[in-house]
Design a protein around this motif. Structure first.
Motif, PDB file in Angstrom:
ATOM      1  N   LEU A 197       0.817  -1.216   0.000  1.00 46.73           N
ATOM      2  CA  LEU A 197       0.000   0.000   0.000  1.00 46.73           C
ATOM      3  C   LEU A 197       0.850   1.264   0.000  1.00 46.73           C
ATOM      4  O   LEU A 197       0.577   2.216  -0.739  1.00 46.73           O
ATOM      5  CB  LEU A 197      -0.940  -0.012   1.205  1.00 46.73           C
ATOM      6  CG  LEU A 197      -2.067  -1.046   1.176  1.00 46.73           C
ATOM      7  CD1 LEU A 197      -2.767  -1.109   2.533  1.00 46.73           C
ATOM      8  CD2 LEU A 197      -3.072  -0.734   0.079  1.00 46.73           C
ATOM      9  N   VAL A 198       1.891   1.281   0.815  1.00 47.99           N
ATOM     10  CA  VAL A 198       2.770   2.460   0.868  1.00 47.99           C
ATOM     11  C   VAL A 198       3.523   2.609  -0.448  1.00 47.99           C
ATOM     12  O   VAL A 198       3.672   3.716  -0.976  1.00 47.99           O
ATOM     13  CB  VAL A 198       3.740   2.370   2.058  1.00 47.99           C
ATOM     14  CG1 VAL A 198       4.804   3.463   1.977  1.00 47.99           C
ATOM     15  CG2 VAL A 198       2.979   2.475   3.370  1.00 47.99           C
ATOM     16  N   LEU A 199       3.992   1.500  -1.002  1.00 45.74           N
ATOM     17  CA  LEU A 199       4.697   1.569  -2.284  1.00 45.74           C
ATOM     18  C   LEU A 199       3.776   2.092  -3.378  1.00 45.74           C
ATOM     19  O   LEU A 199       4.182   2.916  -4.212  1.00 45.74           O
ATOM     20  CB  LEU A 199       5.224   0.183  -2.650  1.00 45.74           C
ATOM     21  CG  LEU A 199       6.222   0.110  -3.815  1.00 45.74           C
ATOM     22  CD1 LEU A 199       7.489   0.881  -3.483  1.00 45.74           C
ATOM     23  CD2 LEU A 199       6.567  -1.344  -4.122  1.00 45.74           C
ATOM     24  N   ALA A 200       2.519   1.642  -3.386  1.00 44.92           N
ATOM     25  CA  ALA A 200       1.558   2.134  -4.373  1.00 44.92           C
ATOM     26  C   ALA A 200       1.373   3.642  -4.232  1.00 44.92           C
ATOM     27  O   ALA A 200       1.380   4.383  -5.229  1.00 44.92           O
ATOM     28  CB  ALA A 200       0.221   1.418  -4.198  1.00 44.92           C
ATOM     29  N   TYR A 201       1.233   4.118  -3.001  1.00 47.76           N
ATOM     30  CA  TYR A 201       1.071   5.557  -2.792  1.00 47.76           C
ATOM     31  C   TYR A 201       2.290   6.340  -3.261  1.00 47.76           C
ATOM     32  O   TYR A 201       2.163   7.351  -3.965  1.00 47.76           O
ATOM     33  CB  TYR A 201       0.807   5.856  -1.314  1.00 47.76           C
ATOM     34  CG  TYR A 201       1.020   7.311  -0.995  1.00 47.76           C
ATOM     35  CD1 TYR A 201       0.109   8.274  -1.435  1.00 47.76           C
ATOM     36  CD2 TYR A 201       2.164   7.736  -0.315  1.00 47.76           C
ATOM     37  CE1 TYR A 201       0.331   9.612  -1.187  1.00 47.76           C
ATOM     38  CE2 TYR A 201       2.377   9.076  -0.058  1.00 47.76           C
ATOM     39  CZ  TYR A 201       1.460  10.019  -0.493  1.00 47.76           C
ATOM     40  OH  TYR A 201       1.689  11.348  -0.268  1.00 47.76           O
ATOM     41  N   LEU A 202       3.466   5.890  -2.882  1.00 45.91           N
ATOM     42  CA  LEU A 202       4.674   6.644  -3.211  1.00 45.91           C
ATOM     43  C   LEU A 202       4.929   6.698  -4.714  1.00 45.91           C
ATOM     44  O   LEU A 202       5.467   7.687  -5.224  1.00 45.91           O
ATOM     45  CB  LEU A 202       5.879   6.020  -2.498  1.00 45.91           C
ATOM     46  CG  LEU A 202       5.873   6.129  -0.966  1.00 45.91           C
ATOM     47  CD1 LEU A 202       7.101   5.454  -0.381  1.00 45.91           C
ATOM     48  CD2 LEU A 202       5.790   7.577  -0.521  1.00 45.91           C
ATOM     49  N   LEU A 252      -6.077   1.879  -9.763  1.00 50.96           N
ATOM     50  CA  LEU A 252      -5.560   0.558 -10.142  1.00 50.96           C
ATOM     51  C   LEU A 252      -4.388   0.144  -9.262  1.00 50.96           C
ATOM     52  O   LEU A 252      -4.268  -1.027  -8.877  1.00 50.96           O
ATOM     53  CB  LEU A 252      -5.137   0.571 -11.614  1.00 50.96           C
ATOM     54  CG  LEU A 252      -6.261   0.681 -12.637  1.00 50.96           C
ATOM     55  CD1 LEU A 252      -5.685   0.804 -14.049  1.00 50.96           C
ATOM     56  CD2 LEU A 252      -7.189  -0.532 -12.551  1.00 50.96           C
ATOM     57  N   ALA A 253      -3.517   1.100  -8.927  1.00 50.08           N
ATOM     58  CA  ALA A 253      -2.360   0.780  -8.095  1.00 50.08           C
ATOM     59  C   ALA A 253      -2.799   0.330  -6.702  1.00 50.08           C
ATOM     60  O   ALA A 253      -2.315  -0.685  -6.174  1.00 50.08           O
ATOM     61  CB  ALA A 253      -1.441   2.001  -7.988  1.00 50.08           C
ATOM     62  N   PHE A 254      -3.729   1.062  -6.102  1.00 47.99           N
ATOM     63  CA  PHE A 254      -4.197   0.690  -4.766  1.00 47.99           C
ATOM     64  C   PHE A 254      -5.023  -0.594  -4.798  1.00 47.99           C
ATOM     65  O   PHE A 254      -4.966  -1.390  -3.850  1.00 47.99           O
ATOM     66  CB  PHE A 254      -4.991   1.830  -4.146  1.00 47.99           C
ATOM     67  CG  PHE A 254      -4.128   2.900  -3.550  1.00 47.99           C
ATOM     68  CD1 PHE A 254      -3.418   2.663  -2.382  1.00 47.99           C
ATOM     69  CD2 PHE A 254      -4.002   4.142  -4.158  1.00 47.99           C
ATOM     70  CE1 PHE A 254      -2.605   3.643  -1.825  1.00 47.99           C
ATOM     71  CE2 PHE A 254      -3.199   5.127  -3.611  1.00 47.99           C
ATOM     72  CZ  PHE A 254      -2.495   4.879  -2.444  1.00 47.99           C
ATOM     73  N   VAL A 309      -1.404   2.500   9.091  1.00 45.78           N
ATOM     74  CA  VAL A 309      -0.021   2.915   8.855  1.00 45.78           C
ATOM     75  C   VAL A 309       0.088   3.646   7.521  1.00 45.78           C
ATOM     76  O   VAL A 309       0.803   4.658   7.405  1.00 45.78           O
ATOM     77  CB  VAL A 309       0.923   1.697   8.896  1.00 45.78           C
ATOM     78  CG1 VAL A 309       2.317   2.071   8.406  1.00 45.78           C
ATOM     79  CG2 VAL A 309       1.004   1.134  10.310  1.00 45.78           C
ATOM     80  N   THR A 310      -0.617   3.166   6.506  1.00 44.87           N
ATOM     81  CA  THR A 310      -0.592   3.831   5.204  1.00 44.87           C
ATOM     82  C   THR A 310      -1.157   5.243   5.312  1.00 44.87           C
ATOM     83  O   THR A 310      -0.605   6.186   4.728  1.00 44.87           O
ATOM     84  CB  THR A 310      -1.393   3.025   4.175  1.00 44.87           C
ATOM     85  OG1 THR A 310      -0.858   1.703   4.073  1.00 44.87           O
ATOM     86  CG2 THR A 310      -1.344   3.686   2.801  1.00 44.87           C
ATOM     87  N   GLY A 311      -2.257   5.408   6.055  1.00 45.91           N
ATOM     88  CA  GLY A 311      -2.799   6.746   6.268  1.00 45.91           C
ATOM     89  C   GLY A 311      -1.804   7.660   6.951  1.00 45.91           C
ATOM     90  O   GLY A 311      -1.677   8.839   6.602  1.00 45.91           O
TER      91      GLY A 311
END
Length: 251
Positions: free
Chosen positions: A164-169, A182-184, A219-221
């Protein structure tokens, strides 16, 4: 002839309003993830401690998955569980962070990814010892013994934070909304597969992986909030006029 020092133009009013609106939406979305993930975790923890609600599904789900094992699913999910072990996740995360830092010549976002993964490991260990929940019967384990505690699922928590963090970054600030969705969605699907693997292989109860999903979202938030605050601060500094800027005499 006098030389004129060029001063960066401050963003126009519409640009400032658009940026402020985007930042506000990001902050509200990140806060929503943090609150929702945290609330869901506490709801699952309460169910585990009172042996009610979702906890009533632990044994039926465990028995159903153990009874439905087949060679193909066992092979695929064994590979998933092996690759997403805390050790492998740490190595993969470190490799990606180092490659990212070298390629983009930045430290912040690779460091943010590794910090989130370290936080997930620390939280998982701390909560595990606090709850002190036993795993399902060792006779159902498919990959050998496991000495660690059951709640929460370290595999699911670590993989969820990583994906999730990698998708956000990767999508933050430079991807179209469709790409971000799509990434999330891909990150969520990958996390769900890891959770299924832990259940199928007999190492976790359903509520173990559900609690881990809530923690991963929280954690992602938090990561999105921290990154958004840093981005807003940098944008504010870049748009602020320089004190004392103006014409300067050439030597």
């Amino acid at each position: 002839m006098p030389a004129v020092r060029r001063v960066p133009r401050a963003p126009s009013a519409p640009a400032r309003r658009a940026r402020t609106g985007s930042q506000r939406s990001l902050f509200f979305g990140a806060a929503g993830l943090l609150v929702a993930g945290d609330a869901f975790f506490w709801f699952i923890l309460a169910a585990v401690q009172s042996d009610s609600g979702p906890a009533a599904l632990d044994s039926p789900v465990h028995d159903g998955l153990v009874g439905s094992r087949n060679p193909l699913a066992t092979g695929v999910l064994t590979a998933v569980a092996t690759v997403t072990s805390p050790l492998w996740m740490a190595l993969i995360g470190l490799a990606i962070a180092l490659a990212w830092a070298a390629w983009n010549r930045e430290i912040w976002r690779p460091g943010l990814l590794m910090g989130a993964m370290a936080a997930s490991f620390g939280l998982s260990t701390l909560i595990g010892h606090g709850v002190d929940r036993a795993r399902p019967s060792a006779g159902d384990f498919m990959l050998g013994p496991a000495d660690s505690l059951s709640f929460p699922s370290g595999h699911t928590f670590g993989a969820g934070v990583f994906l999730l963090v990698l998708a956000y970054l990767f999508v933050a600030g430079r991807a179209k909304p469709t790409t971000a969705v799509l990434a999330f969605a891909g990150a969520a699907a990958g996390t769900a597969v890891v959770a299924l693997a832990r259940l199928y292989l007999g190492y976790q109860w359903l509520t173990d992986v559900l609690a881990s999903l809530g923690l991963a979202v929280a954690v992602t938030g938090t990561v999105i909030l921290v990154d958004g605050l840093r981005t807003a601060r940098s944008a504010g500094n870049a748009g602020a006029p320089r004190v004392g800027a103006g014409p300067a005499e050439a030597p």
